[in-house]
Scaffold this active site. Sequence first.
Site, PDB file in Angstrom:
ATOM      1  N   SER A 245     -60.701 -26.406   4.466  1.00 50.35           N
ATOM      2  CA  SER A 245     -59.344 -26.502   3.962  1.00 50.35           C
ATOM      3  C   SER A 245     -58.527 -27.495   4.774  1.00 50.35           C
ATOM      4  O   SER A 245     -58.870 -27.829   5.911  1.00 50.35           O
ATOM      5  CB  SER A 245     -58.605 -25.159   3.947  1.00 50.35           C
ATOM      6  OG  SER A 245     -59.282 -24.229   3.137  1.00 50.35           O
ATOM      7  N   SER A 283     -63.026 -25.501  -0.238  1.00 50.31           N
ATOM      8  CA  SER A 283     -61.844 -25.984   0.474  1.00 50.31           C
ATOM      9  C   SER A 283     -60.554 -25.593  -0.218  1.00 50.31           C
ATOM     10  O   SER A 283     -60.442 -25.640  -1.442  1.00 50.31           O
ATOM     11  CB  SER A 283     -61.912 -27.513   0.598  1.00 50.31           C
ATOM     12  OG  SER A 283     -60.926 -28.001   1.473  1.00 50.31           O
ATOM     13  N   ASP A 285     -56.921 -27.024  -0.349  1.00 50.18           N
ATOM     14  CA  ASP A 285     -56.165 -28.237  -0.019  1.00 50.18           C
ATOM     15  C   ASP A 285     -54.755 -28.085  -0.572  1.00 50.18           C
ATOM     16  O   ASP A 285     -54.512 -28.290  -1.765  1.00 50.18           O
ATOM     17  CB  ASP A 285     -56.840 -29.475  -0.610  1.00 50.18           C
ATOM     18  CG  ASP A 285     -58.257 -29.682  -0.078  1.00 50.18           C
ATOM     19  OD1 ASP A 285     -58.791 -28.768   0.569  1.00 50.18           O
ATOM     20  OD2 ASP A 285     -58.825 -30.754  -0.308  1.00 50.18           O
TER      21      ASP A 285
END
Length: 370
Positions: A245, A283, A285
């Site tokens: 992340s 992830s 984001d």
Amino acid sequence: MTPRGRLRARGAGVPLVGEPGPWNAITDVAGVEVGYCTLIKGEPPLQVGVGPVRTGVTAIFPRGRARPEAGAYAGFFSMSGIGEMSGAAFVDERGRFDGPVTITNTHSCGLARDVTARWLFARHDPGEKPDQPFYLPVAAETHDGALNDINGHHIKEAHIIEALEAARSGPVDEGNVGGGTGMRCFEFKGGSGTASRVVPYEGGVYTVGAFVQSNFGKRHLLRIAGVPVGLEIPKVQSTVPECGSIIGIVATDAPMAPHQLRRIARRAAYGISATGGIASNESGDLFLAFSTANDQAVRQHEGLVTTEFLGEGAMSGFYEATIQSVEEAILNSMFAAETMVGVDAFTAHALPVSQVQEILRRYNRISEMA
């Protein structure tokens, strides 16, 4: 160099476009302050509740610690939602947030949010926040479990308050500090990073600053100044799967309406793409953009509110500044980071700067300063 004497990307000769502010940091936006609490203690092997501890807290005030409740118009964007940023629904609904932003590890995000709310209530100023003393703080996270005993919940209330009360303007440390302490990036050591750009417009000069907590990316995807550096540096050990992340905070002193700040937040993702990020399946984001302009309008809750914001024709220049700032902030988080040994002796190696410089030379992509 960072205040701790760590090399930054420009100092290593990476050719980066755009003109930075005096500190090349989010604090170049007047009023913005950053504070850290960093926790590093204990050695492997992992003992849940004991360590090793490799974590921390970052606090970012939009209008400084002297005005802790002060809000700002803002916009939010999720490029990949495997993560958390509390207060995002409020930002989407009202186009603003109040008080400081905190960033920490995944299992401490809720505590950071709650402690911030209590800390703000203890300092409530009806003149600053005339609607009512309730708070929906922005708190965000990335996962540091490869290096940190994340299930030991080592972040306590005192650590969050330490970060809040340490906030200052000026140069900002990067790498293994604050919430970025135990983070990895492109299978190297990552962490906290920042950068800024100045944007001339209509006879004036505005600033865009970015702060990232970088914890994302596969090695083979890493690009520096357009060069496929990750392909040139093979992994020396197997690594734990990406559980990554990135949190990106973008600040500007340019007057922008919330819908424009949402557009700025979306462009932060292009800065990640410039380094090779793909918003992978693992992830989260998440990006927040805010403006320190329109201070009085943000505080007004009754009557007709008058604000200023840029004409739409100005936005592309600010998009460029955002993308450049986020890209450089990510690189700074890696260049400034140091090798760290964590859970069960897993090692996150620092970016090998001299090797990167040699690769950039072969591609004729390095400045004379290196």
